[in-house]
Scaffold this active site. Structure first.
Site, PDB file in Angstrom:
ATOM      1  NE  ARG A   1       5.052  -6.302  18.945  1.00 15.33           N
ATOM      2  CZ  ARG A   1       5.137  -7.288  18.086  1.00 15.33           C
ATOM      3  NH1 ARG A   1       4.997  -8.543  18.495  1.00 15.33           N
ATOM      4  NH2 ARG A   1       5.352  -7.069  16.812  1.00 15.33           N
TER       5      ARG A   1
ATOM      6  CG  ASP B   1      -8.082   0.288   3.721  1.00 17.96           C
ATOM      7  OD1 ASP B   1      -8.921  -0.541   3.331  1.00 17.96           O
ATOM      8  OD2 ASP B   1      -6.853   0.135   3.574  1.00 17.96           O
TER       9      ASP B   1
ATOM     10  CE  LYS C   1      -4.033  -2.075   2.224  1.00 19.26           C
ATOM     11  NZ  LYS C   1      -5.070  -1.931   3.253  1.00 19.26           N
TER      12      LYS C   1
HETATM   13  N1  LIG Z   1     -11.294  -5.103   7.673  1.00 19.86           N
HETATM   14  C1  LIG Z   1     -10.540  -4.543   6.739  1.00 19.86           C
HETATM   15  O1  LIG Z   1     -11.013  -4.062   5.699  1.00 19.86           O
HETATM   16  C2  LIG Z   1      -9.039  -4.474   6.951  1.00 19.86           C
HETATM   17  C3  LIG Z   1      -8.277  -3.528   6.241  1.00 19.86           C
HETATM   18  C4  LIG Z   1      -6.901  -3.478   6.469  1.00 19.86           C
HETATM   19  C5  LIG Z   1      -6.317  -4.375   7.366  1.00 19.86           C
HETATM   20  N2  LIG Z   1      -7.092  -5.284   8.019  1.00 19.86           N
HETATM   21  C6  LIG Z   1      -6.498  -6.220   8.992  1.00 19.86           C
HETATM   22  O2  LIG Z   1      -5.814  -5.467   9.982  1.00 19.86           O
HETATM   23  C7  LIG Z   1      -4.728  -6.211  10.509  1.00 19.86           C
HETATM   24  C8  LIG Z   1      -3.484  -5.343  10.547  1.00 19.86           C
HETATM   25  O3  LIG Z   1      -3.135  -4.929   9.248  1.00 19.86           O
HETATM   26  P1  LIG Z   1      -1.768  -4.142   8.949  1.00 19.86           P
HETATM   27  O4  LIG Z   1      -1.618  -4.051   7.499  1.00 19.86           O
HETATM   28  O5  LIG Z   1      -1.679  -2.872   9.739  1.00 19.86           O
HETATM   29  O6  LIG Z   1      -0.747  -5.237   9.503  1.00 19.86           O
HETATM   30  P2  LIG Z   1       0.683  -5.108  10.108  1.00 19.86           P
HETATM   31  O7  LIG Z   1       1.447  -4.021   9.450  1.00 19.86           O
HETATM   32  O8  LIG Z   1       1.232  -6.471  10.135  1.00 19.86           O
HETATM   33  O9  LIG Z   1       0.324  -4.612  11.620  1.00 19.86           O
HETATM   34  C9  LIG Z   1       0.965  -5.067  12.656  1.00 19.86           C
HETATM   35  C10 LIG Z   1       0.449  -4.355  13.931  1.00 19.86           C
HETATM   36  O10 LIG Z   1       0.120  -5.375  14.849  1.00 19.86           O
HETATM   37  C11 LIG Z   1       0.993  -5.258  15.982  1.00 19.86           C
HETATM   38  N3  LIG Z   1       1.348  -6.601  16.433  1.00 19.86           N
HETATM   39  C12 LIG Z   1       1.715  -7.658  15.666  1.00 19.86           C
HETATM   40  N4  LIG Z   1       1.958  -8.737  16.449  1.00 19.86           N
HETATM   41  C13 LIG Z   1       1.734  -8.338  17.723  1.00 19.86           C
HETATM   42  C14 LIG Z   1       1.792  -8.999  18.981  1.00 19.86           C
HETATM   43  N5  LIG Z   1       2.126 -10.285  19.084  1.00 19.86           N
HETATM   44  N6  LIG Z   1       1.463  -8.292  20.084  1.00 19.86           N
HETATM   45  C15 LIG Z   1       1.105  -7.006  20.007  1.00 19.86           C
HETATM   46  N7  LIG Z   1       1.022  -6.316  18.839  1.00 19.86           N
HETATM   47  C16 LIG Z   1       1.344  -6.978  17.716  1.00 19.86           C
HETATM   48  C17 LIG Z   1       2.194  -4.489  15.484  1.00 19.86           C
HETATM   49  O11 LIG Z   1       2.874  -3.902  16.577  1.00 19.86           O
HETATM   50  P3  LIG Z   1       4.445  -3.450  16.411  1.00 19.86           P
HETATM   51  O12 LIG Z   1       4.411  -2.107  15.745  1.00 19.86           O
HETATM   52  O13 LIG Z   1       4.952  -3.407  17.799  1.00 19.86           O
HETATM   53  O14 LIG Z   1       5.124  -4.484  15.571  1.00 19.86           O
HETATM   54  C18 LIG Z   1       1.510  -3.478  14.560  1.00 19.86           C
HETATM   55  O15 LIG Z   1       0.929  -2.415  15.280  1.00 19.86           O
HETATM   56  C19 LIG Z   1      -4.616  -7.458   9.637  1.00 19.86           C
HETATM   57  O16 LIG Z   1      -5.243  -8.521  10.310  1.00 19.86           O
HETATM   58  C20 LIG Z   1      -5.424  -7.101   8.389  1.00 19.86           C
HETATM   59  O17 LIG Z   1      -6.006  -8.242   7.764  1.00 19.86           O
HETATM   60  C21 LIG Z   1      -8.438  -5.344   7.840  1.00 19.86           C
END
Ligand SMILES: NC(=O)c1ccc[n+]([C@@H]2O[C@H](COP(=O)([O-])OP(=O)(O)OC[C@H]3O[C@@H](n4cnc5c(N)ncnc54)[C@H](OP(=O)(O)O)[C@@H]3O)[C@@H](O)[C@H]2O)c1
Length: 285
Positions: free
Chosen positions: A158, A107, A71
């Site tokens: 985190r 989004d 993205k």
């Molecule tokens: N519903 C929808 O339309 C939609 C749209 C977009 C995304 N999503 C969903 O949103 C989620 C996140 O998307 P993203 O692109 O932002 O993913 P990402 O970049 O992988 O986001 C990771 C986030 O999760 C935290 N995290 C990961 N593992 C963790 C753990 N064990 N304990 C605590 N925090 C943890 C990370 O913290 P750190 O910074 O400390 O690593 C960071 O804030 C995904 O499941 C995705 O499918 C849904």
């Protein structure tokens, strides 16, 4: 769906992309409206993002969705991006018009519309807690910040430095007070006491880590919260079950996905698609 030599192509690019629900729901909308379009998924590795966008121009692909992890990476290859996408720093929709690629972020529309339509939150409450500080959190915090009724946004992560920089980056675009905290039990208990809405944007609880929750044992949750988990795989996460167990309302993220897709469809075609048809095309569990 009849594919001929005049059929126009739509696509999603991601890495991985095999599990994307977008082809199912977008093609359902295409069929319902009887349009001469077809939506497919392309697995594009990070080193091929530029080539994929050149291919979009060369093959005259009409529109694309962009999913994780591209993205941000697509932005330098576009001719123009919307103000909203620039502020969020992420593009999830590209519209190809006469050789020009224009980037949007739907989004933001997806989360705001789902909070209203799915969670029944209109207006939004004054204090909202957001878990996470990555790509998805950026759109959520920006979107919340555009709502005049939202007065405080508490960002928990985190890695607290990322929450701090997200708060700093978004503060020029909002009148709301942005606060950042480590994602820790004591901080959550204190912050959630004064919050009416909790939005999880972390990937914790997403398949295959379905037994994990971003709020640990859930001690910080209370019955007056609405808990919105943007994770949609599984449809019902552990966090949602924890919310329901304390008498709070728990809402999953599948409709955010549908609404962002509906907005993308409207950008490409000029037609707002039937969202009920798109929802019905998705897996039930
Ligand atoms: N519903 C929808 O339309 C939609 C749209 C977009 C995304 N999503 C969903 O949103 C989620 C996140 O998307 P993203 O692109 O932002 O993913 P990402 O970049 O992988 O986001 C990771 C986030 O999760 C935290 N995290 C990961 N593992 C963790 C753990 N064990 N304990 C605590 N925090 C943890 C990370 O913290 P750190 O910074 O400390 O690593 C960071 O804030 C995904 O499941 C995705 O499918 C849904």
């Amino acid at each position: 769906m009849k594919i001929t030599s005049s059929t126009k192509l739509l696509a999603v690019i991601g890495d991985p992309v095999k599990h994307s629900f977008s082809p199912l729901m977008q093609n359902a909308a295409v069929r319902a409206l009887g349009l001469d379009l077809c939506y497919v998924a392309f697995h594009v590795r990070p080193e091929s993002v530029g080539a994929a966008l050149n291919g979009m121009r060369a093959l005259n692909i009409m529109g694309m969705n962009v999913t994780v992890p591209h993205k941000e990476a697509v932005i330098p290859f576009l001719d123009e991006i919307s103000d909203e996408a620039a502020r969020v720093g992420a593009v999830n929709t590209i519209h190809h018009i006469e050789g020009r690629l224009i980037g949007y972020n739907t989004d933001v529309y997806g989360i705001l519309t789902s909070l209203k339509e799915t969670a029944g939150l209109a207006p939004l409450p004054p204090t909202v807690a957001v878990l996470g500080a990555s790509g998805a959190a950026r759109g959520v915090v920006y979107g919340l910040g555009t709502r005049p009724e939202v007065e405080r946004i508490l960002i928990y992560n985190r890695t607290p430095e990322k929450a701090e920089s997200l708060a700093r980056e978004m503060s020029p675009w909002t009148h709301a007070r942005l606060e950042s905290y480590p994602l820790a039990e004591t901080e959550l208990v204190a912050g959630l006491r004064s919050s009416q809405l909790l939005i999880n944007t972390t990937s914790v609880g997403m398949h295959p880590r379905v037994d994990e929750s971003p709020v640990g044992d859930g001690a910080a949750l209370h019955p007056d919260l609405v808990v919105y988990d943007i994770v949609f795989n599984p449809l019902e996460t552990k966090l949602i079950r924890q919310a329901q167990a304390v008498g709070a309302k728990g809402v999953g993220g599948i409709e955010m996905l549908v609404y962002q897709g509906a907005k993308s469809f409207e950008i490409w075609t000029g037609i707002y698609p039937p969202v009920e048809v798109m929802k019905a095309a998705l897996p039930r569990r």
